[in-house]
Scaffold this motif. Structure first.
Motif, mmCIF file in Angstrom:
data_model
loop_
_atom_site.group_PDB
_atom_site.id
_atom_site.type_symbol
_atom_site.label_atom_id
_atom_site.label_comp_id
_atom_site.label_asym_id
_atom_site.label_seq_id
_atom_site.Cartn_x
_atom_site.Cartn_y
_atom_site.Cartn_z
ATOM 1 N N ALA A 27 0.819 -1.219 0.000
ATOM 2 C CA ALA A 27 0.000 0.000 0.000
ATOM 3 C C ALA A 27 0.847 1.261 0.000
ATOM 4 O O ALA A 27 0.534 2.245 -0.692
ATOM 5 N N GLU A 28 1.917 1.280 0.789
ATOM 6 C CA GLU A 28 2.767 2.468 0.865
ATOM 7 C C GLU A 28 3.424 2.760 -0.476
ATOM 8 O O GLU A 28 3.508 3.904 -0.900
ATOM 9 N N LYS A 66 0.837 4.101 -2.887
ATOM 10 C CA LYS A 66 0.515 5.488 -2.596
ATOM 11 C C LYS A 66 1.608 6.420 -3.093
ATOM 12 O O LYS A 66 1.350 7.471 -3.700
ATOM 13 N N ASP A 67 2.860 6.025 -2.832
ATOM 14 C CA ASP A 67 4.007 6.815 -3.300
ATOM 15 C C ASP A 67 4.007 6.910 -4.826
ATOM 16 O O ASP A 67 4.264 7.979 -5.405
ATOM 17 N N LYS A 103 1.431 6.749 -6.888
ATOM 18 C CA LYS A 103 0.368 7.618 -7.382
ATOM 19 C C LYS A 103 0.678 9.088 -7.140
ATOM 20 O O LYS A 103 0.314 9.953 -7.950
ATOM 21 N N ILE A 104 1.354 9.389 -6.033
ATOM 22 C CA ILE A 104 1.766 10.780 -5.781
ATOM 23 C C ILE A 104 2.721 11.249 -6.892
ATOM 24 O O ILE A 104 2.612 12.373 -7.411
ATOM 25 N N GLN A 109 0.812 11.750 -10.087
ATOM 26 C CA GLN A 109 0.020 12.985 -10.055
ATOM 27 C C GLN A 109 0.893 14.199 -10.298
ATOM 28 O O GLN A 109 0.550 15.090 -11.084
ATOM 29 N N ASN A 124 -9.041 2.281 -11.345
ATOM 30 C CA ASN A 124 -9.087 1.377 -10.190
ATOM 31 C C ASN A 124 -10.064 0.227 -10.501
ATOM 32 O O ASN A 124 -11.277 0.449 -10.515
ATOM 33 N N ASP A 177 -11.082 12.044 -9.268
ATOM 34 C CA ASP A 177 -9.626 11.807 -9.348
ATOM 35 C C ASP A 177 -9.042 12.432 -10.612
ATOM 36 O O ASP A 177 -7.910 12.877 -10.642
#
Length: 881
Positions: free
Chosen positions: A723-724, A727-728, A730-731, A734, A787, A836
C-alpha cells in the motif's frame, strides 16, 4: 690424427672425387730447377695447397685439415724441394648432434664400405600463406600451419670426379622419409632415387645419362600435403617447361604429384675451334640434351601394372642445345634453346616466341578462326597466336581481350591458358585494357570455370576506378544470372578468406544486388545456400558487416515465413551473447547488444516473440543502466536502451520471471518520476531545494514497457506492490501529470496556426515530437490511475516515423478536440469529469506554474534518435564490434 706429406712439387696423379685435375688431363714438361724462394712464389704453392685443403674438407670425412709448408730437409731432400704437410683429423665413425637451422639440414653422415649414409630426424613447422589473389580452392584449403616430424635416411655412392660438370664416374642416391610416427600432422612414406652415369668420349666430349624417380605413399586416410609432393619442370629436371609447371593443377596452381620419373641424356663438348684452350675457354662447353618425364597421382588400389601404365602415359619431353659455363666447383650457368614436346593441358611450357605478335597477325589468325566454322579445333596454332597477343602493346592487348573469349569454348585443352591470359589483361596497367578484359570475363564463366571467374571478379571489386568498379559489378550480375550458386561460391570464398577490402566490398555487393535479382535466379536452393554461407561468415564479423549481412538474409524470400523469421532471430541471439552477463563498462559489449537488438526488432511479431531480449534487458541492462558506457561520445546510451526495450515489449511472449521483471521496470520508473517538492519549509519560507527535472523521453519508454508487460499480470499494482509503495507511486504520477499538462498547453500554443513548410523547420519538428511524447505519457498515466489499473489504451511511440496522413494539418486544439499520440486531431466525446481526474489533470497554479518554462528550457525532452552504432570504422577481426 693423420699426416699427409708432399715431398716434391712434381705433379702426382690423384684419385677420388673432388681432388682436382686428373692425370689424364695433365701435360707435363721438363723445367729447369729454380731457387726455393722462386719456386714458392712462381708456382703458387700457397694457393695450390689451400685448394687441396678445401678439397679434402669437402670429402666430408675430415673434421679438421691444417697445412704446414717448410723447406725440404734430410738425406732425400731435393735442392728446390718443399715439404707440404697436411695434418688431418678424421670424423668419428658414429656421430650424433642436434641443431636448429633455417634451410635443409644434412643430418649426420657416416661411411659404410664405399657408401655414405645420412640419418636424420626433422621437425618442421610449416605455414602455407601469402596466397595470391587468384589462388585456387585446392591451395586455399591447405593454407595455414602444419607440423611435420619425420625420420629420413639417405644412401649415396658417388664416384664422379666433379658434382658440377663430371667427366667420368657415377652417382647412386636413394632417399627414404617416414613422417607421422614421431608426432606432427603429416603422415606419409616417401621414397626417391637418382642415378647418373658419365663417360668420356673422343675430342674431350662427355656423355651423361641420368634418371630420377619417386613415390609418395599416404599413411591412413589423411591426404598428402602440397608441401610434401614431388614437382617437375624447369632447368633442373625437364628443360623447356617453367619451374614446377607440370602435372596435376587446379585453376592454374600446380599441386604436385605423388609419383614421378624423369630422365635426361646430355652431350658436353668443347666450344668449336676451342678458343682460349688451356685457359678461360675451358670453362665453357656446348650442351646438347634430351629430357623426358611424367608426374601424376596414383590410385594405390589399382596395383603396380596400372601405376606403371599411368606413369608411361602423356610423357612430356624436350630437346635442345646451348652453352654451359662452369663457375668453379660451386655452380654452372646454362643458356639453352629448348623445344618442349608432349605438352599436356595445364602445363606451362616456356615460350620460344622471340617477337611480339602484331595487330596484322592477330587479325589474320582471327580471320582463320572465323572462317573455320565447324573445324575450329584444327586451328589450335591460330588461337595460340591470339593468346600470345597479351604480350604485345596496348592495341594488341585490346584486340586480344576481345578475340580470346570469342573462341574460348572451341579449345578446351587451352582453357587454362586462355583464362590466365585474360586475367593478365585484367591486371594491366592501362585501365582501358582492364575494363575491356573485365567486360569479357563472363564469357569464360561456363561449367567448372564459373567458380574461378566469380572469385576473380570478386577480387577485382577492390579497384578504386569508378568505371572499372561498375564494370566488375555488371559482370558479376551477368554471371549471377547464368549460375547463381557458382557465383555465390566465389563471393563467399573471398568473404571468408580474402583481404579486408575485398571482403568488405563483396558483402556490400551482396547486400545491394541480391534483392534486385528475380525469383528464377534466386531459387530456394540458392537462398538456402546464401543463408548457410552467411552463418559461417557471421562467426567473425565487424559491426558494419553484421548489419549488412543481416540485411542480406532478411531479404531472402525463403525466410519470410514465421519459421524463417524465427531462424533469423536465433541467428541474432547467437551473436548477442544473451547467455553471458553484461559488462556495462565495456563499450564494445554494449555496442554489440545494441546492434543485435536493432537487427532483431524488425523480425518480431505476435508469432515471433522478443521474450529472450526483453528478459535480458530487465535482468542485466536495467540494473546497470547508469553504468553503461556509450560507444559513441554524443550518444545518450541510456535513452537508446530504453527505446529498444519499449519497442520490443509489445512482442514479449510468456515470461518465466514476469513478476521480478515487472518489479525491475516499476523500480526504474520510480527513479525517473520524482516526488513533488515540499510547499514550504517549517519557518514559513519557501523551500530552497531545486525543483526536480522531468525527463519525459525516459518516462515514455519505461511507462510504455511497464504498460505492455503489465497486461500479462494486471493485478501487479494491487497484489504485488504494498500500500505504501502504491501510494508513493500515485503521488509521483500525479505530480508528473500536472507538469505534463503545462507542457501540452504550451506546445499546442506554439504550433497553433502552423502548416506546410512552417512545420518542417527543425524547431517545429522537435515541438511536434515533444507533443507526441507528452500525449503518450498522458494516455498511459490515465490507464494506471484506473481502479483497478487498465491496460487497454494503445499509443504509437513518439520516435516512430510519421505517416503521410499525420501532421498534414496543424495541431490546432478547438474545443472538444484533442491531439492523438500520433499527432492527428480527433474528436473527443464529452464525459463528465471524475474527482480523481480533476485532481490529476487540472493545470498547475501558484509557485509550480510560475517556474514552468518552455520544454527547451526545462531540458527534459530529448527528441529523435541519437547517432547509430557501427560507425566507428575500426575493423577488428575476432570481435564482432
Amino acid at each position: 690424427m693423420g699426416t699427409v706429406h708432399a715431398r716434391s712439387l712434381d705433379p702426382l696423379p690423384m684419385k677420388g672425387p673432388e681432388l682436382g685435375v686428373h692425370a689424364d688431363d695433365i701435360e707435363t714438361a721438363d723445367v729447369e730447377q729454380e731457387p726455393k724462394q722462386e719456386v714458392l712464389e712462381n708456382r703458387n704453392v700457397m694457393r695450390r695447397s689451400h685448394e687441396a685443403r678445401q678439397r679434402l674438407l669437402r670429402l666430408g670425412i675430415f673434421r679438421k685439415v691444417e697445412v704446414v709448408i717448410d723447406t725440404s730437409q734430410g738425406v732425400d731432400a731435393l735442392p728446390n724441394g718443399l715439404d707440404v704437410t697436411f695434418e688431418v683429423t678424421e670424423l668419428r665413425r658414429m656421430t650424433g648432434s642436434y641443431n636448429t637451422m633455417v634451410g635443409n639440414n644434412e643430418g649426420s653422415m657416416f661411411p659404410i664400405w664405399r657408401t655414405n649414409h645420412t640419418l636424420k630426424w626433422e621437425g618442421v613447422w610449416r605455414e602455407l600463406g601469402c596466397l595470391a589473389r587468384t589462388a585456387s580452392f585446392a591451395v586455399r584449403e591447405e593454407s595455414g600451419h602444419s607440423l611435420k616430424s619425420s625420420l629420413s635416411h639417405a644412401m649415396v655412392i658417388d664416384t664422379r670426379n666433379s658434382s658440377i660438370l663430371p667427366r667420368k664416374g657415377g652417382l647412386l642416391k636413394v632417399h627414404q622419409e617416414l613422417a607421422g610416427y614421431t608426432g606432427g600432422d603429416a603422415r606419409f612414406l616417401k621414397e626417391d632415387f637418382e642415378i647418373q652415369l658419365n663417360k668420356g668420349l673422343l675430342w674431350d666430349s662427355v656423355l651423361s645419362a641420368s634418371l630420377w624417380g619417386g613415390l609418395l605413399l599416404p599413411i591412413g586416410d589423411q591426404p598428402t600435403s602440397i608441401a610434401d609432393r614431388f614437382y617437375l619442370g624447369g632447368p633442373t629436371s625437364v628443360r623447356g617447361f617453367s619451374m614446377y609447371s607440370m602435372g596435376p593443377q587446379s585453376k592454374g596452381d600446380y599441386l604436385g604429384g605423388e609419383a614421378y620419373w624423369a630422365g635426361g641424356l646430355h652431350l658436353y663438348t668443347p666450344l668449336p675451334f676451342r678458343p682460349g684452350k688451356g685457359g678461360f675457354g675451358d670453362l665453357f662447353r656446348t650442351h646438347f640434351f634430351l629430357n623426358a618425364g611424367n608426374l601424376c597421382n596414383l590410385n594405390y588400389g589399382e596395383g603396380p601394372q596400372a601405376h606403371l601404365k599411368k606413369l608411361a602415359e602423356c610423357i612430356r619431353w624436350s630437346y635442345g642445345a646451348g652453352v654451359l659455363l662452369r663457375l668453379g666447383n660451386i655452380a654452372r650457368l646454362e643458356l639453352n634453346y629448348c623445344i618442349p614436346m608432349g605438352v599436356q593441358s595445364g602445363d606451362s611450357p616456356q615460350s620460344d616466341t622471340l617477337m611480339a605478335v602484331t595487330i596484322e597477325e592477330l587479325y589474320r589468325n582471327y580471320g582463320i578462326l572465323a572462317d573455320a566454322k565447324d573445324n575450329l579445333s584444327q586451328h589450335k596454332d591460330a588461337y595460340q597466336v591470339i593468346l600470345d597477343g597479351v604480350k604485345g602493346g596496348p592495341k594488341e592487348k585490346r584486340l586480344a581481350a576481345q578475340f580470346i573469349p570469342k573462341f574460348f569454348s572451341s579449345f578446351p585443352e587451352l582453357a587454362d591458358s586462355a583464362i590466365n591470359a585474360q586475367l593478365d589483361l585484367c591486371e594491366d596497367e592501362d585501365v582501358s585494357i582492364r575494363r575491356q578484359a573485365i567486360k569479357e570475363l563472363p564469357r569464360f564463366a561456363t561449367g567448372e570455370n564459373i567458380l574461378r571467374v566469380s572469385d576473380i571478379l570478386t577480387q577485382l571489386l577492390q579497384t578504386d576506378d569508378t568505371a572499372e568498379f561498375n564494370q566488375v559489378n555488371t559482370a558479376l550480375v551477368a554471371i549471377f544470372k547464368s549460375d547463381a550458386k557458382g557465383t555465390l561460391g566465389g563471393l563467399f570464398s573471398q568473404i571468408l578468406q580474402g583481404e579486408d577490402v575485398v571482403r568488405e566490398r563483396a558483402i556490400k555487393f551482396l547486400s545491394l544486388k541480391l534483392k534486385t535479382l528475380t525469383e528464377d535466379v534466386m531459387t530456394k536452393e540458392v537462398e538456402d545456400y546464401v543463408f548457410a554461407e552467411t552463418k559461417k561468415v557471421l562467426e567473425d564479423v565487424t559491426g558494419e558487416e553484421f548489419v549488412l549481412l543481416m540485411r542480406v538474409v532478411s531479404g531472402l524470400r525463403v525466410l519470410q515465413t514465421v519459421s524463417g523469421r524465427q531462424q533469423l532471430v536465433e541467428l541474432v541471439v547467437e551473436q548477442a551473447f544473451l547467455e553471458q552477463a553484461l559488462n556495462p563498462a565495456d563499450p564494445d559489449t554494449v555496442d554489440r547488444l545494441m546492434q543485435c537488438t536493432r537487427q532483431a526488432l524488425p523480425l518480431f511479431s505476435k508469432n515471433v516473440h522478443s521474450t529472450r531480449f526483453v528478459t535480458y534487458f530487465c535482468e542485466h541492462v536495467l540494473p546497470n543502466l547508469s553504468k553503461l558506457t556509450s560507444p559513441v561520445a554524443e550518444l545518450d546510451i541510456q535513452l537508446e536502451v530504453l527505446k529498444l526495450l519499449a519497442e520490443m515489449s509489445p512482442y514479449c511472449g510468456d515470461m518465466e520471471k514476469l513478476e521480478s521483471n515487472l518489479n525491475m521496470l516499476f523500480t526504474k520508473l520510480l527513479e525517473y518520476m520524482p516526488l513533488p517538492p515540499p510547499e514550504e519549509a517549517e519557518n514559513g519560507e519557501k523551500a530552497a531545494s531545486e525543483e526536480p527535472k522531468l525527463q519525459f523521453s525516459y518516462v515514455e519508454c519505461l511507462l510504455f514497457g511497464f504498460h505492455q508487460l503489465g497486461k500479462k499480470l494486471p493485478d501487479f499494482l494491487l497484489d504485488k506492490v504494498d500500500a505504501e509503495q502504491l501510494k508513493d507511486f500515485k503521488i509521483r504520477l500525479q505530480y508528473f501529470a500536472r507538469g505534463l499538462q503545462v507542457y501540452i498547453r504550451q506546445l499546442r500554443v506554439a504550433l497553433q496556426g502552423k502548416t506546410g513548410d512552417s512545420l518542417k523547420t527543425d524547431e517545429n519538428k522537435m515541438k511536434v515530437v515533444a507533443l507526441k511524447i507528452t500525449n503518450n505519457i498522458n494516455v498511459l498515466i490515465k490507464d494506471l490511475f484506473h481502479n483497478p489499473p487498465s491496460y487497454k489504451s494503445t499509443v504509437t511511440l513518439s520516435w516512430k516515423p510519421v505517416q503521410k496522413t499525420e501532421a498534414a494539418t496543424a495541431p490546432k486544439r478547438p474545443s472538444g478536440e484533442e491531439m492523438s499520440p500520433g499527432g492527428t486531431i480527433k474528436k473527443q466525446v464529452p464525459v463528465l469529469p471524475r474527482r480523481d481526474a480533476r485532481q490529476i489533470y487540472n493545470p498547475p497554479s501558484g509557485k509550480y506554474s510560475a517556474t514552468i518554462g518552455t520544454y527547451e528550457q526545462r531540458g527534459g525532452f530529448r527528441g529523435g534518435r541519437g547517432r547509430g552504432f557501427g560507425t566507428r570504422g575500426n575493423r577488428s577481426r575476432g570481435r564482432i564490434y
